[in-house]
Scaffold this motif. Structure first.
Motif, short mmCIF file in Angstrom:
data_model
loop_
_atom_site.label_atom_id
_atom_site.label_comp_id
_atom_site.label_asym_id
_atom_site.label_seq_id
_atom_site.Cartn_x
_atom_site.Cartn_y
_atom_site.Cartn_z
N MET A 56 -11.62 -37.77 35.35
CA MET A 56 -12.25 -38.04 36.64
C MET A 56 -12.85 -39.45 36.67
SD MET A 56 -14.47 -34.68 37.67
CE MET A 56 -13.73 -33.11 38.10
N PHE A 57 -13.43 -39.84 35.53
CA PHE A 57 -14.15 -41.12 35.49
C PHE A 57 -13.38 -42.18 34.71
CE2 PHE A 57 -17.24 -37.82 36.35
CZ PHE A 57 -17.87 -38.36 37.45
N ARG A 58 -12.10 -41.90 34.45
CA ARG A 58 -11.20 -42.87 33.81
C ARG A 58 -11.80 -43.44 32.54
NH1 ARG A 58 -9.99 -46.66 38.85
NH2 ARG A 58 -12.21 -46.23 39.22
N VAL A 94 -15.93 -45.08 26.75
CA VAL A 94 -16.58 -46.04 27.63
C VAL A 94 -15.99 -45.88 29.02
CG1 VAL A 94 -16.85 -48.49 28.20
CG2 VAL A 94 -17.16 -47.72 25.84
N ILE A 95 -16.86 -45.88 30.03
CA ILE A 95 -16.44 -45.79 31.43
C ILE A 95 -16.62 -47.16 32.06
CG2 ILE A 95 -16.88 -44.68 33.66
CD1 ILE A 95 -18.12 -42.35 32.06
N ASN A 101 -25.16 -45.37 33.03
CA ASN A 101 -25.21 -43.91 33.01
C ASN A 101 -24.44 -43.41 31.81
OD1 ASN A 101 -26.13 -41.42 34.18
ND2 ASN A 101 -25.80 -42.33 36.21
N ALA A 102 -24.54 -42.10 31.55
CA ALA A 102 -23.85 -41.51 30.40
C ALA A 102 -23.79 -40.00 30.59
CB ALA A 102 -24.59 -41.85 29.10
N PHE A 103 -22.83 -39.36 29.90
CA PHE A 103 -22.77 -37.90 29.90
C PHE A 103 -22.08 -37.41 28.63
CE2 PHE A 103 -18.73 -38.99 32.11
CZ PHE A 103 -17.82 -38.24 31.38
N ALA A 242 -18.02 -41.46 40.88
CA ALA A 242 -18.94 -40.34 41.12
C ALA A 242 -18.99 -39.98 42.59
CB ALA A 242 -20.34 -40.71 40.62
N GLU A 243 -18.88 -40.97 43.46
CA GLU A 243 -18.85 -40.69 44.89
C GLU A 243 -17.63 -39.86 45.26
OE1 GLU A 243 -21.22 -41.50 46.93
OE2 GLU A 243 -22.38 -42.86 45.66
N ARG A 244 -16.53 -40.08 44.54
CA ARG A 244 -15.31 -39.31 44.80
C ARG A 244 -15.37 -37.92 44.18
NH1 ARG A 244 -12.82 -44.52 44.27
NH2 ARG A 244 -12.65 -44.28 42.02
#
Length: 313
Positions: A56-58, A94-95, A101-103, A242-244
């Motif tokens: 999702m976040f490539r 790494v995004i 931010n991080a997860f 994140a908006e998507r």
């Protein structure tokens, strides 16, 4: 074991609600479609939860041989803290996003992954980055990652299910137990219900991960400092991925949607000021660790300054 049981209980409850909403929107046909979707999503999200969110976040995998010192230090610190915490070494990503931010994600500690944005690595110093990633490792240690990823998948499905109401809108009202008005109401309420689930799942776990992360890093004030910086920078730096995919917002250490403003009623994260206060009570700022990371600060651009994003990670 308790977290695993809680995850499967949550999964069963969300599936039941999902199927029920499908019935109310589209009758028996809607229920059947929802049941098939729920079964498929549950299987896919369990076995591929890390891949789903990372794609999702490539996110791009990195290791200790990365050409950039900033990234090498980040990877080395994550692996060192995982060893210290007695955790299997997670995959590190790494995004390529400016917002700091991080997860963490993965179905269990043996299949965990942690990810940080370019903005986080650029805007925070090494000590603060350690504090943030220790928080994410605490999520892994507490087995939160499966619950958070499954919740993200099903929360997104609630929104998709609301769109099915348009498909069922062509039938007569006898095919829709709630009628046209009820169908429209479900289109509005289903995403709200998903937001409430995200809120309930995330808030308590963030406090626990803050506490656990402070213990792993040995520096509560590092995470406190990082949280304040991340929130300040994130407000002016939207994260487009994140908006998507807003259903995954609860997975991040700070709400990634804060760039556009978030209603406190449906906020997926506790107030940063409360988190900082709790961390400072744990250790204050007096006992900061003395190590190589304390001498290796990253650039700290002023709020609103553009962050250079490398494309070669």
């Amino acid at each position: 074991m308790r977290n695993t049981l809680r995850t499967f209980t949550l999964l069963a409850a969300l599936t039941a609600v999902f199927v029920g909403v499908g019935y109310m929107i589209g009758g028996v046909a809607g229920m059947a479609i929802a049941l098939v979707l729920a079964a498929g999503m549950n299987l896919v999200s369990y076995w591929n939860s890390d891949k789903i969110v990372l794609s999702m976040f490539r996110a791009e995998a990195v290791d200790e041989g990365h050409p950039e010192p900033l990234v090498r230090n980040y990877v080395a610190d994550v692996l060192q803290m995982a060893d210290t915490a007695g955790l299997p070494r997670p995959k590190v990503y790494v995004i390529d996003q400016d917002q700091p931010n991080a997860f963490a994600t993965g179905r269990d500690p043996q299949h965990a992954a942690v990810a940080a944005t370019r903005g986080l690595l650029t805007m925070l110093d090494r000590r603060e980055i350690r504090g943030v990633m220790a928080h994410e490792l605490a999520h892994v240690k507490h087995c939160d990652t499966l619950t958070m990823t499954v919740t993200a998948t099903i929360a997104g499905a609630f929104s998709a299910l609301a769109n099915f109401a348009m498909f069922f809108g062509g039938g007569n009202d006898r095919d829709r137990p709630m009628g046209m008005i009820g169908t429209i109401a479900m289109m509005i309420l289903a995403p709200i219900a998903a937001s409430l689930v995200q809120m309930a799942i995330s808030r308590g776990r963030e406090y626990e991960a803050d506490r656990g992360g402070a213990e792993i890093s040995g520096d509560p004030s590092a995470l406190a400092d990082a949280l304040q910086k991340i929130e300040a920078y994130a407000r002016g730096t939207p994260m487009h991925d994140a908006e998507r995919h807003p259903a995954a917002s609860h997975m991040f250490i700070i709400n990634p949607l804060s760039g556009r403003g978030a209603d406190n009623l449906f906020a997926t994260h506790p107030a940063t000021a409360n988190r900082v206060a709790a961390l400072l009570k744990m250790g204050g700022g007096a006992d900061r660790p003395r190590g190589p990371w304390s001498q290796d600060p990253a650039p700290r651009p002023r709020r609103g300054t553009a962050v250079p994003v490398s494309r070669g990670a």
